[in-house]
Scaffold this motif. Structure first.
Motif, mmCIF file in Angstrom:
data_model
loop_
_atom_site.group_PDB
_atom_site.id
_atom_site.type_symbol
_atom_site.label_atom_id
_atom_site.label_comp_id
_atom_site.label_asym_id
_atom_site.label_seq_id
_atom_site.Cartn_x
_atom_site.Cartn_y
_atom_site.Cartn_z
ATOM 1 N N ASP A 66 0.864 -1.180 0.000
ATOM 2 C CA ASP A 66 0.000 0.000 0.000
ATOM 3 C C ASP A 66 0.906 1.237 0.000
ATOM 4 O OD1 ASP A 66 0.740 0.767 2.692
ATOM 5 O OD2 ASP A 66 -0.643 -0.760 3.441
ATOM 6 N N PRO A 67 0.361 2.427 -0.271
ATOM 7 C CA PRO A 67 1.193 3.626 -0.373
ATOM 8 C C PRO A 67 2.038 3.915 0.863
ATOM 9 C CG PRO A 67 -0.982 4.061 -1.261
ATOM 10 C CD PRO A 67 -1.041 2.708 -0.619
ATOM 11 N N SER A 68 1.498 3.633 2.059
ATOM 12 C CA SER A 68 2.266 3.934 3.274
ATOM 13 C C SER A 68 3.515 3.060 3.354
ATOM 14 C CB SER A 68 1.397 3.736 4.513
ATOM 15 O OG SER A 68 0.941 2.400 4.603
ATOM 16 N N LEU A 69 3.384 1.779 3.005
ATOM 17 C CA LEU A 69 4.548 0.885 2.998
ATOM 18 C C LEU A 69 5.569 1.327 1.955
ATOM 19 C CD1 LEU A 69 3.042 -2.719 3.364
ATOM 20 C CD2 LEU A 69 4.683 -1.621 4.905
ATOM 21 N N LEU A 70 5.060 1.718 0.779
ATOM 22 C CA LEU A 70 5.955 2.150 -0.293
ATOM 23 C C LEU A 70 6.713 3.408 0.116
ATOM 24 C CD1 LEU A 70 6.956 1.851 -3.218
ATOM 25 C CD2 LEU A 70 4.986 3.208 -3.938
ATOM 26 N N ASN A 71 6.004 4.397 0.659
ATOM 27 C CA ASN A 71 6.659 5.648 1.058
ATOM 28 C C ASN A 71 7.629 5.440 2.217
ATOM 29 O OD1 ASN A 71 5.430 7.260 -0.900
ATOM 30 N ND2 ASN A 71 3.630 7.651 0.389
ATOM 31 N N LYS A 72 7.277 4.518 3.127
ATOM 32 C CA LYS A 72 8.191 4.199 4.228
ATOM 33 C C LYS A 72 9.491 3.618 3.686
ATOM 34 C CE LYS A 72 8.320 1.752 8.667
ATOM 35 N NZ LYS A 72 7.603 0.845 9.588
ATOM 36 N N HIS A 73 9.368 2.766 2.679
ATOM 37 C CA HIS A 73 10.556 2.191 2.033
ATOM 38 C C HIS A 73 11.403 3.289 1.379
ATOM 39 C CE1 HIS A 73 13.031 -0.329 -0.590
ATOM 40 N NE2 HIS A 73 12.623 0.426 -1.603
ATOM 41 N N LEU A 74 10.751 4.220 0.680
ATOM 42 C CA LEU A 74 11.474 5.267 -0.041
ATOM 43 C C LEU A 74 12.205 6.207 0.907
ATOM 44 C CD1 LEU A 74 8.850 6.148 -2.809
ATOM 45 C CD2 LEU A 74 10.996 4.893 -3.104
ATOM 46 N N GLN A 75 11.647 6.408 2.103
ATOM 47 C CA GLN A 75 12.273 7.333 3.045
ATOM 48 C C GLN A 75 13.540 6.766 3.675
ATOM 49 O OE1 GLN A 75 9.094 8.671 5.635
ATOM 50 N NE2 GLN A 75 7.948 9.434 3.862
ATOM 51 N N ASN A 76 13.830 5.494 3.396
ATOM 52 C CA ASN A 76 15.128 4.936 3.809
ATOM 53 C C ASN A 76 16.268 5.542 3.006
ATOM 54 O OD1 ASN A 76 14.077 3.162 5.746
ATOM 55 N ND2 ASN A 76 13.591 1.636 4.184
ATOM 56 N N TYR A 77 15.931 6.062 1.812
ATOM 57 C CA TYR A 77 16.953 6.648 0.938
ATOM 58 C C TYR A 77 17.146 8.135 1.222
ATOM 59 C CZ TYR A 77 16.393 2.369 -1.786
ATOM 60 O OH TYR A 77 16.343 1.050 -2.172
ATOM 61 N N MET A 78 16.025 8.830 1.433
ATOM 62 C CA MET A 78 16.097 10.278 1.568
ATOM 63 C C MET A 78 14.947 10.761 2.444
ATOM 64 S SD MET A 78 15.893 13.040 -1.558
ATOM 65 C CE MET A 78 14.231 13.714 -1.420
ATOM 66 N N PRO A 79 15.206 11.609 3.434
ATOM 67 C CA PRO A 79 14.110 12.111 4.282
ATOM 68 C C PRO A 79 13.047 12.816 3.445
ATOM 69 C CG PRO A 79 16.255 12.680 5.218
ATOM 70 C CD PRO A 79 16.520 12.132 3.847
ATOM 71 N N GLY A 80 11.792 12.467 3.671
ATOM 72 C CA GLY A 80 10.697 13.124 2.964
ATOM 73 C C GLY A 80 10.437 12.610 1.565
ATOM 74 N N LEU A 81 11.162 11.562 1.147
ATOM 75 C CA LEU A 81 10.964 11.033 -0.204
ATOM 76 C C LEU A 81 9.675 10.214 -0.258
ATOM 77 C CD1 LEU A 81 11.927 10.579 -3.093
ATOM 78 C CD2 LEU A 81 13.283 8.626 -2.271
ATOM 79 N N THR A 82 8.787 10.591 -1.165
ATOM 80 C CA THR A 82 7.544 9.860 -1.390
ATOM 81 C C THR A 82 7.378 9.618 -2.884
ATOM 82 O OG1 THR A 82 6.211 11.861 -1.651
ATOM 83 C CG2 THR A 82 6.461 10.998 0.597
ATOM 84 N N ALA A 83 6.380 8.839 -3.229
ATOM 85 C CA ALA A 83 6.112 8.569 -4.649
ATOM 86 C C ALA A 83 5.818 9.864 -5.401
ATOM 87 C CB ALA A 83 4.943 7.601 -4.773
ATOM 88 N N LYS A 84 5.198 10.811 -4.707
ATOM 89 C CA LYS A 84 4.849 12.078 -5.347
ATOM 90 C C LYS A 84 6.090 12.862 -5.767
ATOM 91 C CE LYS A 84 1.829 16.043 -4.616
ATOM 92 N NZ LYS A 84 0.901 16.698 -3.669
#
Length: 769
Positions: free
Chosen positions: A498-516
């Motif tokens: 789901d989007p929350s899991l995806l965004n949580k994964h992305l924030q491991n790379y960069m603070p505040g990084l989301t799909a948007k």
């Protein structure tokens, strides 16, 4: 107990709160020349009955708002305190609250003195305006506190409903129905749309009729005992005809009368247009409470046709600083709550009943807070360039992971990065069936071996996303696995994500990084790459054509589509005819040169080659068109001049004046007929060099018109504005203009230049995303 609401921090203009109808239309008009200065013809807007009533009431409110206007008047010195009287416009008073209103927001206790305080007494002018405040040159690391002081005059409510004349009624089974005002207003909303596609939609009809019956029941039923049960037996035609007549009468107003009404309307609204943010005068984005009406929605929305209930002061929460005077609520009402929350960027809010969500009054697009929000959004996307390679390396590696969740995250990241898909989220049953990456279902993705994938689904705003693309071999294998039985249509493709899991994964790379952030990054990066390919040569029109082609590439990437407007074909036909007329004018000038100096033909035969291209039938058609335009021009001029004279209490122009003008057109028509017969032009200028100069100017105009027409055709189904305003870093457009010598107003309208002032002043021609 006070309800603490989390602020919507989205900076997308697409997510902005609803404004009043006239504000939306104003923005559309301002942005109509946004793309290369070419005009856009939008679909006909069907106004609701209350919007007509609002216009008619303005004149009656003029005297009552003169006092309120003083609220924001600027002092000569710029530092003295200005006290003004209370804004008590008649139209700001809602009707007695008899219909059911949305759920109330719990109140916070405040004193009688606060309720009745004069808001303008606390508003003071300062020497520093919003235009002078260059926030982008100051350091501001505190993202929690948005402001220190905030003063404003509240909001404007829609006008009260004016009942229909006694002879205009809803008919049910052939019988006139005497409705209470609350129910009659709802019927009027539907009647005003009677000939639109909305009113022909069965879902729209069903939702409207259910809500109408509910309001009718709440208000005590019909007054003459007619029992309404079936929609099909309702006849709205009399009400529709009445509203059409009112629209026609409004159209018949002279330009002076319209101008006067506009001025009175602006005078009424003036106190609400501005607020004081940290002692700076800044513009308010949408100070009008949305009027009641029927919800239309986009695409196949299941709630289309439902009643948008009237909003009352009791439903509204105001936000200002603790020392600010509280605006006076309309007579007989109190505000729902007064807050002093300096961690949010809104001035007022209320809950609307359609989706039970909050609507906000925010600062205008050109305000410092909105500018900061935009700046941070684009800077966040710009930071991604330092992390993108690591993200791509990891999701490519995880395409073969033994953990299914990691594979699904990898494919989702691939889709978001390569095809600019939105993250997507769960939708309730009563919302439109729109999806994004994480909410894709089995039926939305079709696989064609060896590596072709067909996307077909409704994205944001119910816009269809249909693309046939080639993907990596491992991505195709994973999609085959994701669709493996027992999965079938209706099942989620990414069933563990789901989007929350995806965004949580992305924030491991960069603070505040989301799909948007990926969409903004890829849009701006694509624009940068496209601009790098444009050579610094050619005319301004040619450079703009290439700029718009680059913008179009981004719009296609982001799936920013639009339907071809109803007036597009007529607009293209008109532009084509104008080019044809200019070509004819050019031929006439060249014929004049030939008649004056025959040696010119021998010197440059190619220059005169096109003279014989215009056949007599084509020339005759152009003559007829030009003469008709001239006659129409003088008829309009005669009517316009007499309207002005009538308004100024002067004698009207005599009919002989119009006849004199028409006589000149008749003489021109005879001259053209003679030219067509003899092939010789009546020479009005005997200077060959001046004639050549006129030919050169016409050729330049023809080239510009042709370029704009091509651009118009290319952009007929693509929305350039959405990507240019929300996804492409505005500094890229500024760089293009500075580097290629293109006037900024050709790319950004006045409102966009104000909105992106920080970009205009902070980027030079060497700036890169």
């Amino acid at each position: 107990m006070t309800v603490k609401l989390k602020e919507d921090t989205s900076s997308d203009e697409e997510d902005a709160p609803l404004s009043a109808a006239f504000q939306r239309n104003k923005r559309k008009i301002e942005d109509s020349d946004e793309e290369n200065g070419s005009s856009k013809i939008k679909d006909e807007d069907i106004e609701s009955a209350d919007s007509d009533a609002a216009l008619s009431k303005v004149a009656n409110s003029r005297k009552t708002v003169k006092k309120a206007k003083k609220t924001m008047q600027k002092s000569d010195g710029g530092s003295s305190s200005v006290k003004a009287k209370k804004p008590r416009a008649k139209k700001a008073t809602p009707p007695a609250k008899t219909t059911k209103s949305p759920k109330k927001i719990p109140k916070r206790e405040h004193s009688v003195e606060q309720q009745n305080a004069d808001p303008e007494d606390s508003i003071k002018e300062t020497s520093e305006s919003a235009d002078e405040f260059k926030w982008w040159e100051k350091e501001n690391d505190d993202e929690t506190v948005k402001w220190t002081t905030l003063k404003h005059n509240g909001v404007i409510f829609p006008p009260t409903y004016e009942p229909l004349p006694s002879h205009v009624r809803l008919y049910y089974a052939g019988k006139p129905v005497d409705l209470p005002p609350q129910a009659e207003e709802v019927v009027g909303f539907f009647a005003a749309l009677l000939e639109s596609d909305h009113a022909k939609n069965p879902v729209f009809q069903k939702n409207f009729f259910e809500d109408f019956l509910e309001v009718l029941k709440e208000s005590g039923g019909t007054r003459n005992g007619v029992e309404i049960k079936e929609f099909e037996l309702c006849d709205f035609s009399k009400i529709f005809d009445y509203y059409q007549l009112q629209k026609e009468q409004k159209k018949q107003l002279s330009s002076q009368e319209k101008k006067k009404l506009k001025e009175e309307k602006e005078e009424l609204e003036e106190p609400y247009k501005y607020c004081f943010l940290d002692e700076r005068k800044e513009q308010v984005g949408n100070f009008r409470i949305e009027p009641p009406g029927l919800f239309r929605g986009r695409g196949a929305h299941p709630k289309t046709g439902k009643l948008k209930r009237r909003v009352y002061p009791e439903d509204v929460v105001l936000n200002l600083d603790k020392d600010a005077e509280i605006p006076k609520a309309p007579e007989g009402h109190n505000w729902g709550e007064i807050r002093h929350d300096n961690t949010v960027q809104w001035l007022a809010m209320w809950r609307e009943n359609i989706s039970n969500s909050f609507k906000y009054v925010r600062f205008a697009a050109n305000s410092s807070l909105k500018g900061m929000s935009d700046f941070k959004k684009f800077e966040k996307a710009r930071q991604l360039k330092d992390y993108i390679e690591a993200v791509r390396r990891d999701y490519t590696k995880n395409l073969k992971s033994k953990v299914m969740l990691e594979r699904q995250i990898a494919v989702a990241c691939y889709f978001i990065d390569v095809f600019a898909l939105r993250a997507g989220g769960e939708k309730a049953d009563d919302e439109a069936d729109t999806v994004g990456c994480c909410s894709l279902r089995y039926e939305h993705v079709t696989l064609k071996p060896p590596t072709t994938v067909i996307f077909d689904f409704l994205g944001k705003d119910s816009i269809r996303f249909y693309q046939e693309v080639e993907v990596e071999k491992q991505v195709f294998k994973n999609l085959t696995l994701f669709k493996k039985p027992p999965k079938k249509p209706g099942h989620d493709l990414f069933d563990r994500l789901d989007p929350s899991l995806l965004n949580k994964h992305l924030q491991n790379y960069m603070p505040g990084l989301t799909a948007k952030v990926f969409r903004t990054y890829n849009a701006s990066k694509t624009m940068q790459d496209q601009l790098d390919l444009i050579p610094n040569e050619g005319t301004v029109a040619e450079k703009l054509l290439k700029y718009n082609a680059a913008n179009r590439t981004v719009a296609i990437l982001c799936n920013h589509q639009r339907t071809v407007t109803k007036g597009h074909a007529a607009s293209v036909e008109k532009a084509t005819a104008r080019i044809e007329e200019m070509e004819w004018q050019k031929v006439r000038l060249k014929k004049s040169i030939m008649q004056l100096d025959k040696s010119e033909v021998k010197k440059n035969p190619k220059y005169f080659a096109e003279v014989n291209d215009l056949v007599k039938e084509q020339e005759a058609a152009i003559h007829k068109r030009v003469i008709e335009k001239e006659r129409e021009k003088f008829v309009k001029k005669f009517a316009r001049d007499n309207e002005k004279r009538k308004f100024d209490n002067e004698e009207p122009l005599p009919e002989s004046q119009l006849q004199e003008w028409m006589q000149k057109v008749d003489e021109t028509e005879k001259a053209y007929a003679e030219e067509l017969k003899t092939g010789k032009v009546q020479i009005t200028n005997s200077d060959v060099e001046k004639l050549k100069s006129q030919v050169e100017k016409l050729e330049q105009r023809i080239e510009n018109y042709t370029t704009q027409l091509k651009d118009k055709e290319d952009n007929s189904q693509v929305s350039l504005g959405t990507s240019k305003i929300n996804y492409i870093d505005p500094r890229l457009s500024v760089v293009f203009c500075k580097k290629y010598g293109v006037p900024l107003e050709k790319v950004f309208t006045k409102s966009l230049r104000d909105k992106f002032k920080w970009a205009v002043e902070s980027a030079d021609e060497n700036w890169r995303f």
